[in-house]
Design a protein around this motif. Structure first.
Motif, mmCIF file in Angstrom:
data_model
loop_
_atom_site.group_PDB
_atom_site.id
_atom_site.type_symbol
_atom_site.label_atom_id
_atom_site.label_comp_id
_atom_site.label_asym_id
_atom_site.label_seq_id
_atom_site.Cartn_x
_atom_site.Cartn_y
_atom_site.Cartn_z
ATOM 1 N N GLU A 61 -53.651 83.795 -35.450
ATOM 2 C CA GLU A 61 -54.253 85.089 -35.114
ATOM 3 C C GLU A 61 -55.093 85.623 -36.263
ATOM 4 O OE1 GLU A 61 -52.598 89.526 -34.263
ATOM 5 O OE2 GLU A 61 -51.525 87.852 -33.317
ATOM 6 N N HIS A 63 -56.665 83.886 -38.559
ATOM 7 C CA HIS A 63 -57.814 83.025 -38.855
ATOM 8 C C HIS A 63 -58.543 82.590 -37.589
ATOM 9 C CE1 HIS A 63 -55.283 82.675 -42.455
ATOM 10 N NE2 HIS A 63 -56.429 82.568 -43.098
ATOM 11 N N ALA A 64 -58.498 83.367 -36.562
ATOM 12 C CA ALA A 64 -59.132 82.996 -35.298
ATOM 13 C C ALA A 64 -60.640 82.903 -35.419
ATOM 14 C CB ALA A 64 -58.757 83.995 -34.214
ATOM 15 N N ASN A 65 -61.244 83.696 -36.287
ATOM 16 C CA ASN A 65 -62.708 83.699 -36.426
ATOM 17 C C ASN A 65 -63.211 82.556 -37.299
ATOM 18 O OD1 ASN A 65 -62.856 85.966 -34.840
ATOM 19 N ND2 ASN A 65 -62.713 87.373 -36.577
ATOM 20 N N ASP A 66 -62.324 81.892 -38.032
ATOM 21 C CA ASP A 66 -62.729 80.813 -38.935
ATOM 22 C C ASP A 66 -63.008 79.509 -38.197
ATOM 23 O OD1 ASP A 66 -62.321 82.642 -40.900
ATOM 24 O OD2 ASP A 66 -60.407 81.795 -41.551
ATOM 25 N N GLN A 68 -64.815 77.126 -35.574
ATOM 26 C CA GLN A 68 -66.035 77.012 -34.768
ATOM 27 C C GLN A 68 -65.693 76.344 -33.467
ATOM 28 O OE1 GLN A 68 -68.828 74.837 -37.083
ATOM 29 N NE2 GLN A 68 -69.233 76.507 -38.484
ATOM 30 N N ARG A 69 -66.133 76.885 -32.372
ATOM 31 C CA ARG A 69 -65.826 76.320 -31.064
ATOM 32 C C ARG A 69 -67.089 75.722 -30.473
ATOM 33 N NH1 ARG A 69 -60.807 78.065 -30.664
ATOM 34 N NH2 ARG A 69 -60.242 80.193 -31.103
#
Length: 74
Positions: A61, A63-66, A68-69
């Motif tokens: 939660e 580090h969700a933005n770290d 890349q999808r």
């Protein structure tokens, strides 16, 4: 005397040869012990990730933005 006759006499003097399968049982028992120990070590690491699921969820939660999808590792 030639080398061949020396080898024949040396082989004849040894007399009994014994049971070769019985002489090598120690190697099998040693290997069985080593593989058994390695199996116990492997089994001891079973389900380790689920022991700390609360920490893993909190980290995910935070580090969700770290991450890349982009899909398929692109």
């Amino acid at each position: 005397m030639t080398l061949a006759t020396i080898l024949v006499f040396a082989a004849a003097e040894s007399g009994t040869h014994g049971n070769v399968a019985l002489e090598t049982v120690g190697y099998g028992l040693t290997a069985l012990g080593i593989f058994g120990t390695m199996a116990l070590v492997t089994v001891s690491y079973r389900n380790v990730a689920n022991r700390h699921s609360r920490k893993a969820d909190a980290y995910a939660e935070a580090h969700a933005n770290d991450v890349q999808r982009a899909g398929h590792g692109h």
